[in-house]
Design a protein around this motif. Structure first.
Motif, PDB file in Angstrom:
ATOM      1  N   LEU A  14      -2.576  -7.659  -0.765  1.00  0.00           N
ATOM      2  CA  LEU A  14      -2.663  -6.310  -1.015  1.00  0.00           C
ATOM      3  C   LEU A  14      -1.136  -5.936  -1.434  1.00  0.00           C
ATOM      4  CD1 LEU A  14      -5.184  -4.833   0.305  1.00  0.00           C
ATOM      5  CD2 LEU A  14      -3.632  -4.069   2.120  1.00  0.00           C
ATOM      6  N   GLU A  18      -1.534  -0.802  -3.643  1.00  0.00           N
ATOM      7  CA  GLU A  18      -2.899  -0.928  -3.093  1.00  0.00           C
ATOM      8  C   GLU A  18      -2.814  -0.278  -1.698  1.00  0.00           C
ATOM      9  OE1 GLU A  18      -4.732  -4.849  -5.588  1.00  0.00           O
ATOM     10  OE2 GLU A  18      -3.406  -5.060  -4.050  1.00  0.00           O
ATOM     11  N   ARG A  19      -1.771  -0.569  -1.264  1.00  0.00           N
ATOM     12  CA  ARG A  19      -1.637  -0.347   0.340  1.00  0.00           C
ATOM     13  C   ARG A  19      -1.621   1.364   0.298  1.00  0.00           C
ATOM     14  NH1 ARG A  19       3.146  -4.041   1.506  1.00  0.00           N
ATOM     15  NH2 ARG A  19       2.180  -5.948   1.945  1.00  0.00           N
ATOM     16  N   MET A  22      -4.841   2.916  -0.270  1.00  0.00           N
ATOM     17  CA  MET A  22      -5.659   2.850   0.871  1.00  0.00           C
ATOM     18  C   MET A  22      -5.376   3.710   1.945  1.00  0.00           C
ATOM     19  SD  MET A  22      -6.217  -0.619   2.972  1.00  0.00           S
ATOM     20  CE  MET A  22      -6.611  -0.731   4.690  1.00  0.00           C
ATOM     21  N   GLN A  25      -6.855   7.186   0.931  1.00  0.00           N
ATOM     22  CA  GLN A  25      -8.559   6.853   1.230  1.00  0.00           C
ATOM     23  C   GLN A  25      -9.007   7.064   2.633  1.00  0.00           C
ATOM     24  OE1 GLN A  25      -8.922   3.240  -0.783  1.00  0.00           O
ATOM     25  NE2 GLN A  25     -10.003   3.939  -2.621  1.00  0.00           N
ATOM     26  N   VAL A  26      -8.189   6.250   3.290  1.00  0.00           N
ATOM     27  CA  VAL A  26      -8.318   6.243   4.973  1.00  0.00           C
ATOM     28  C   VAL A  26      -8.102   7.923   5.437  1.00  0.00           C
ATOM     29  CG1 VAL A  26      -7.264   5.616   7.068  1.00  0.00           C
ATOM     30  CG2 VAL A  26      -7.484   4.181   5.313  1.00  0.00           C
ATOM     31  N   VAL A 249     -12.189  -0.929   0.842  1.00  0.00           N
ATOM     32  CA  VAL A 249     -11.199  -2.195   0.461  1.00  0.00           C
ATOM     33  C   VAL A 249     -12.038  -3.222  -0.325  1.00  0.00           C
ATOM     34  CG1 VAL A 249      -9.989  -4.079   1.376  1.00  0.00           C
ATOM     35  CG2 VAL A 249      -9.974  -2.077   2.601  1.00  0.00           C
ATOM     36  N   LEU A 270     -14.349  -3.414   7.055  1.00  0.00           N
ATOM     37  CA  LEU A 270     -13.135  -3.555   7.435  1.00  0.00           C
ATOM     38  C   LEU A 270     -12.955  -4.866   8.649  1.00  0.00           C
ATOM     39  CD1 LEU A 270     -10.029  -2.409   6.785  1.00  0.00           C
ATOM     40  CD2 LEU A 270     -10.118  -1.619   9.209  1.00  0.00           C
ATOM     41  N   LEU A 362      -3.878  -5.285   6.332  1.00  0.00           N
ATOM     42  CA  LEU A 362      -4.961  -4.170   6.590  1.00  0.00           C
ATOM     43  C   LEU A 362      -4.764  -3.511   7.656  1.00  0.00           C
ATOM     44  CD1 LEU A 362      -8.138  -6.049   5.084  1.00  0.00           C
ATOM     45  CD2 LEU A 362      -6.954  -4.112   4.119  1.00  0.00           C
ATOM     46  N   THR A 365      -1.635  -1.370   7.424  1.00  0.00           N
ATOM     47  CA  THR A 365      -1.930  -0.212   6.707  1.00  0.00           C
ATOM     48  C   THR A 365      -2.687   0.974   7.392  1.00  0.00           C
ATOM     49  OG1 THR A 365      -1.838  -1.753   4.824  1.00  0.00           O
ATOM     50  CG2 THR A 365      -2.862   0.420   4.072  1.00  0.00           C
TER      51      THR A 365
END
Ligand code: GLC
Length: 439
Positions: A14, A18-19, A22, A25-26, A249, A270, A362, A365
């Motif tokens: 990652l 990308e982090r 993410m 998105q979270v 993811v 996840l 993950l 993040t």
């Protein structure tokens, strides 16, 4: 370096971009979940607010939902202090995992009765108890919780859609112990957060990194717009995110394969990338693929990879520092690959490292996303209480989580302070019981 290992690294890594993506998105999924819109995060109100640290009394606690069932006697002393709890731990019987609801309720209740007898507790009076139930529940109050679905390989029949408190309370009565009263039910993440916060007012998040993974945090009630009664209130509310369900993811081919073979395909994406229940299986799938592609020596064809590696073994393999990799060799021999070569061992070590690293990345993040949602510019310090064997015990895992958090926060790295909250999930529900019995 082996070409397939290089590919694996690329697929499972990652990067910072990308982090960041993410994290956005979270946070979006969190908002949608709070509004009652379609989201892979359930965002379930826990009907409990942060403790003050002055709650007092002795409560029993049941911690159910990982690999072990724990029964605890917890004494809250006030002023943020808690006496060393008495704890009994039992491996959860298979019939409680995949049998009927009666099997499960009987198992839990029998272990509590055993504990009460062992410690010669006074049964002539009411015994107040808190129940940690580490699965998604819809709650209407602190003392009710309807199971929404099973996770982590549980398939017990007859429980989904039922109020877990009522079922277990009925079982206590049936077994002649109506004086045992369940005062509160909480998810393990909620318990961990309550425990952390009881002694540390800067703690505003509880995380589980163990058999499963999930988190709870503190939200302003008026943001929970999916619940009309709640959003008209001022004040704070703990939210069980059920972050194991986060599904944005990108999956590798191995993740897809693992998902299809699981007891809940299409769910908990996840969790299947992060938690201890799945990491060993993921490594096994990769090993199978490498064997089929002729990447390993012929000795590895004898390996029995069905549910092959445990997370503990992956940790030992990563920790295997001697150049001959004797621990890895031994683990492989026990699994049928008696003559595994040095190269086989180092390939396996690389695979284990890649999988554990992605898990920690993950998790870090996700933590950063949640904390930044409430404090986007990292103005103050946030202690994050973390319970679970993966975080506590897997070699190098804590350090990896911290490294990723720091690299996300940059100059503001001091803003997130993760700490091990041992037995937090069980101790915390005793705090919930104290809050419930006071109100
Ligand atoms: C699973 C459960 C969740 C729990 C987590 C950690 O994700 O659905 O409720 O908190 O495991 O035990």
């Amino acid at each position: 370096m082996n070409r397939k290992i290089e590919e694996l690294k690329k697929d499972f890594r990652l990067n910072q971009k990308e982090r960041r993506l993410m994290i956005g998105q979270v946070q979006k999924e969190m908002q949608l979940g709070l509004r009652g819109k379609k989201s892979s995060l359930k965002m379930l109100p826990a009907f409990v607010c942060p403790p003050t640290g002055d709650e007092k009394g002795t409560y029993l606690a049941i911690d159910f939902g990982g690999t072990n069932l724990r029964v605890l006697a917890v004494t809250l002393k006030g002023n943020g202090e808690i006496a060393e709890p008495k704890i009994c731990s039992h491996v959860i019987a298979q019939k409680a995992i995949s049998g009927t609801k009666d099997n499960l309720c009987d198992f839990i209740v029998e272990k509590v009765i055993e504990f009460i007898k062992l410690h010669q507790m006074d049964i002539s009076r009411e015994i107040e108890i808190g129940l940690t139930f580490s699965f998604p529940m819809r709650q209407k109050s602190i003392a009710s919780g309807v199971l929404l679905n099973w996770t982590k390989g549980f398939t017990t029949k007859g429980m989904v859609g039922k109020d877990v408190v009522r079922l277990i309370q009925k079982t206590f009565s049936k077994k002649g112990f109506p004086q045992i009263k369940i005062k509160a039910i909480a998810n393990d993440t909620v318990g961990t957060l309550l425990r952390g916060r009881y002694s540390n007012s800067s703690c505003d998040m509880g995380v589980i990194l163990g058999t499963g993974t999930n988190a709870a945090y503190i939200e302003r009630a008026f943001n929970i717009t999916k619940d009309k009664a709640l959003c008209n209130k001022t004040g704070l509310m703990l939210i069980n995110m059920e972050w194991g369900g986060f599904n944005l993811v990108p999956q590798t081919k191995y993740d897809k394969e693992l998902d299809l073979k699981s007891s809940n395909p299409g769910e908990q994406f996840l969790e299947k990338m992060v938690s201890a229940h799945y990491l060993g299986e993921l490594v096994s799938l990769i090993v199978d693929d490498f064997v089929a592609a002729g990447e390993f020596s012929s000795a590895m064809q004898f390996i029995q990879t069905k549910n092959c590696f445990t997370t503990q073994e992956l940790s030992q393999i990563i920790e295997d520092k001697h150049s001959a990799l004797p621990v890895t060799k031994k683990i492989l021999a026990e699994k049928g690959a008696v003559r595994a070569s040095q190269r086989d061992c180092s390939l396996l070590k690389e695979i284990a490292k890649i999988i554990m690293q992605r898990s920690a990345d993950l998790a870090a993040t996700m933590i950063a996303a949640v904390i930044k949602k409430g404090d986007c510019c990292s103005y103050r310090e946030h202690a994050v209480a973390i319970d679970g064997s993966l975080y506590e015990k897997a070699y190098g895992y804590k350090e990896n989580v911290l490294r990723t958090i720091n690299s996300i926060l940059g100059r503001k790295r001091k803003a997130i302070v993760p700490f091990v909250c041992k037995d937090g999930s069980g101790i915390g529900v005793a705090i919930a019981a104290a809050i419930a019995s006071k109100s």
